[in-house]
Design a protein around this motif. Structure first.
Motif, PDB file in Angstrom:
ATOM      1  N   GLN A  29      -5.314  53.547  37.987  1.00  0.00           N
ATOM      2  CA  GLN A  29      -5.219  54.609  39.002  1.00  0.00           C
ATOM      3  C   GLN A  29      -3.765  55.001  39.265  1.00  0.00           C
ATOM      4  O   GLN A  29      -3.455  56.174  39.473  1.00  0.00           O
ATOM      5  CB  GLN A  29      -5.864  54.142  40.305  1.00  0.00           C
ATOM      6  CG  GLN A  29      -7.380  54.218  40.292  1.00  0.00           C
ATOM      7  CD  GLN A  29      -7.991  53.633  41.567  1.00  0.00           C
ATOM      8  OE1 GLN A  29      -7.396  52.774  42.224  1.00  0.00           O
ATOM      9  NE2 GLN A  29      -9.188  54.076  41.908  1.00  0.00           N
ATOM     10  N   VAL A  30      -2.875  54.005  39.264  1.00  0.00           N
ATOM     11  CA  VAL A  30      -1.474  54.259  39.604  1.00  0.00           C
ATOM     12  C   VAL A  30      -0.683  54.753  38.380  1.00  0.00           C
ATOM     13  O   VAL A  30       0.393  55.333  38.523  1.00  0.00           O
ATOM     14  CB  VAL A  30      -0.828  52.988  40.217  1.00  0.00           C
ATOM     15  CG1 VAL A  30      -0.446  51.957  39.157  1.00  0.00           C
ATOM     16  CG2 VAL A  30       0.384  53.336  41.055  1.00  0.00           C
ATOM     17  N   THR A  33       0.983  58.283  38.143  1.00  0.00           N
ATOM     18  CA  THR A  33       2.033  58.550  39.129  1.00  0.00           C
ATOM     19  C   THR A  33       3.349  57.942  38.637  1.00  0.00           C
ATOM     20  O   THR A  33       3.405  57.324  37.583  1.00  0.00           O
ATOM     21  CB  THR A  33       1.679  57.914  40.489  1.00  0.00           C
ATOM     22  OG1 THR A  33       1.858  56.491  40.403  1.00  0.00           O
ATOM     23  CG2 THR A  33       0.254  58.223  40.894  1.00  0.00           C
ATOM     24  N   ASP A  34       4.401  58.103  39.421  1.00  0.00           N
ATOM     25  CA  ASP A  34       5.680  57.462  39.091  1.00  0.00           C
ATOM     26  C   ASP A  34       6.024  56.374  40.105  1.00  0.00           C
ATOM     27  O   ASP A  34       7.177  55.970  40.228  1.00  0.00           O
ATOM     28  CB  ASP A  34       6.803  58.504  39.022  1.00  0.00           C
ATOM     29  CG  ASP A  34       7.135  58.862  37.578  1.00  0.00           C
ATOM     30  OD1 ASP A  34       6.741  58.107  36.673  1.00  0.00           O
ATOM     31  OD2 ASP A  34       7.784  59.908  37.360  1.00  0.00           O
ATOM     32  N   LEU A  35       5.024  55.908  40.830  1.00  0.00           N
ATOM     33  CA  LEU A  35       5.265  54.881  41.843  1.00  0.00           C
ATOM     34  C   LEU A  35       5.693  53.564  41.208  1.00  0.00           C
ATOM     35  O   LEU A  35       5.239  53.217  40.121  1.00  0.00           O
ATOM     36  CB  LEU A  35       3.996  54.655  42.675  1.00  0.00           C
ATOM     37  CG  LEU A  35       3.482  55.848  43.496  1.00  0.00           C
ATOM     38  CD1 LEU A  35       2.112  55.537  44.075  1.00  0.00           C
ATOM     39  CD2 LEU A  35       4.464  56.188  44.609  1.00  0.00           C
ATOM     40  N   SER A  58      -0.090  56.552  31.222  1.00  0.00           N
ATOM     41  CA  SER A  58       0.808  57.443  31.969  1.00  0.00           C
ATOM     42  C   SER A  58       1.303  58.571  31.069  1.00  0.00           C
ATOM     43  O   SER A  58       1.114  58.537  29.846  1.00  0.00           O
ATOM     44  CB  SER A  58       2.014  56.656  32.508  1.00  0.00           C
ATOM     45  OG  SER A  58       2.947  56.403  31.459  1.00  0.00           O
ATOM     46  N   ARG A 148      10.575  54.483  34.643  1.00  0.00           N
ATOM     47  CA  ARG A 148       9.603  54.010  35.634  1.00  0.00           C
ATOM     48  C   ARG A 148       9.684  52.483  35.662  1.00  0.00           C
ATOM     49  O   ARG A 148       9.666  51.830  34.621  1.00  0.00           O
ATOM     50  CB  ARG A 148       8.201  54.458  35.206  1.00  0.00           C
ATOM     51  CG  ARG A 148       7.203  54.439  36.368  1.00  0.00           C
ATOM     52  CD  ARG A 148       6.119  53.443  36.231  1.00  0.00           C
ATOM     53  NE  ARG A 148       5.150  53.540  37.316  1.00  0.00           N
ATOM     54  CZ  ARG A 148       3.965  54.149  37.206  1.00  0.00           C
ATOM     55  NH1 ARG A 148       3.615  54.736  36.081  1.00  0.00           N
ATOM     56  NH2 ARG A 148       3.136  54.136  38.229  1.00  0.00           N
ATOM     57  N   THR A 176       5.789  49.407  46.062  1.00  0.00           N
ATOM     58  CA  THR A 176       5.100  50.586  46.586  1.00  0.00           C
ATOM     59  C   THR A 176       3.596  50.405  46.387  1.00  0.00           C
ATOM     60  O   THR A 176       2.791  50.697  47.253  1.00  0.00           O
ATOM     61  CB  THR A 176       5.586  51.864  45.863  1.00  0.00           C
ATOM     62  OG1 THR A 176       7.010  51.903  45.913  1.00  0.00           O
ATOM     63  CG2 THR A 176       5.031  53.117  46.525  1.00  0.00           C
TER      64      THR A 176
END
Length: 200
Positions: A29-30, A33-35, A58, A148, A176
């Protein structure tokens, strides 16, 4: 729809416990993103598979993927390894060297055993997380990286922070999203699966 089974097959992950599935699902899920992601868990829980899942699912999957074992690099050379150095910046620096953050630009850098980083290096890492900036050892020129960061640790971070061994602000920047991998002893159904696999 997140296909956890597909990720398990692709990365050789054995197990079907809800806690393991939840960890893989969170990683997937993550991924787009770039978290920043911090993976926690004891040694031997398979933490190294999570950053690979995050990278491969990603937009950075065609960029470099670099895994760094922070605990295996001596304190005296860790800054040079991560951020690079200029020629003559220290004894033995016979030429200029690119650091991992420069090489991992537009890709993913996995900092394994991040809890082992010395405090001065933690300050440099915090700057990368905040601004994307770093300075090579022996240089005054500021450089940018768009890497990242995914980190992992088997250290109890709250204890490390209380003992002054890890910066609290860096911990919050790294975590995060936090993914916790449970030890095998807490995944009874997976013990049976592994036993069958290796007994066959």
């Amino acid at each position: 729809m997140i296909d956890v089974q597909k990720a398990k097959q692709r990365f050789g992950i054995i197990g079907s416990s809800p806690s393991l599935n939840r960890a893989i699902e969170t990683a997937m899920q993550v991924a787009p993103t770039d978290l920043s992601v911090l993976i926690t868990g004891e040694s031997g829980t398979g933490k190294e598979a999570m950053p690979q899942i995050i990278h491969q699912f990603s937009v950075r999957k065609h960029g470099p993927y670099i895994a760094v074992n922070c605990g295996a690099i001596p304190d005296g050379t860790i800054d040079s390894e991560l951020f690079g150095h200029e020629k003559g910046s220290f004894t033995g620096a016979s030429g200029e060297r690119k650091g991992y953050f420069e090489v991992a630009n537009e890709g993913t850098i996995f900092l394994d055993e991040v809890g082992e980083l010395p405090l001065p290096t933690q300050v440099r890492l915090l700057r990368v997380l905040e601004t994307g900036e770093f300075i090579k050892v022996g240089s005054s020129k500021v450089q940018q990286t768009n890497a990242r960061i995914v980190a992992a640790t088997n250290v109890n971070m709250n204890e490390a922070i209380q003992k002054g061994k890890f910066r609290e602000d860096l911990y919050y920047r790294l975590s995060t999203v936090e993914i916790t991998l449970p030890p095998l002893r807490e995944r009874k159904e997976d013990i049976v699966l592994l036993f069958r696999k290796f007994a066959s």
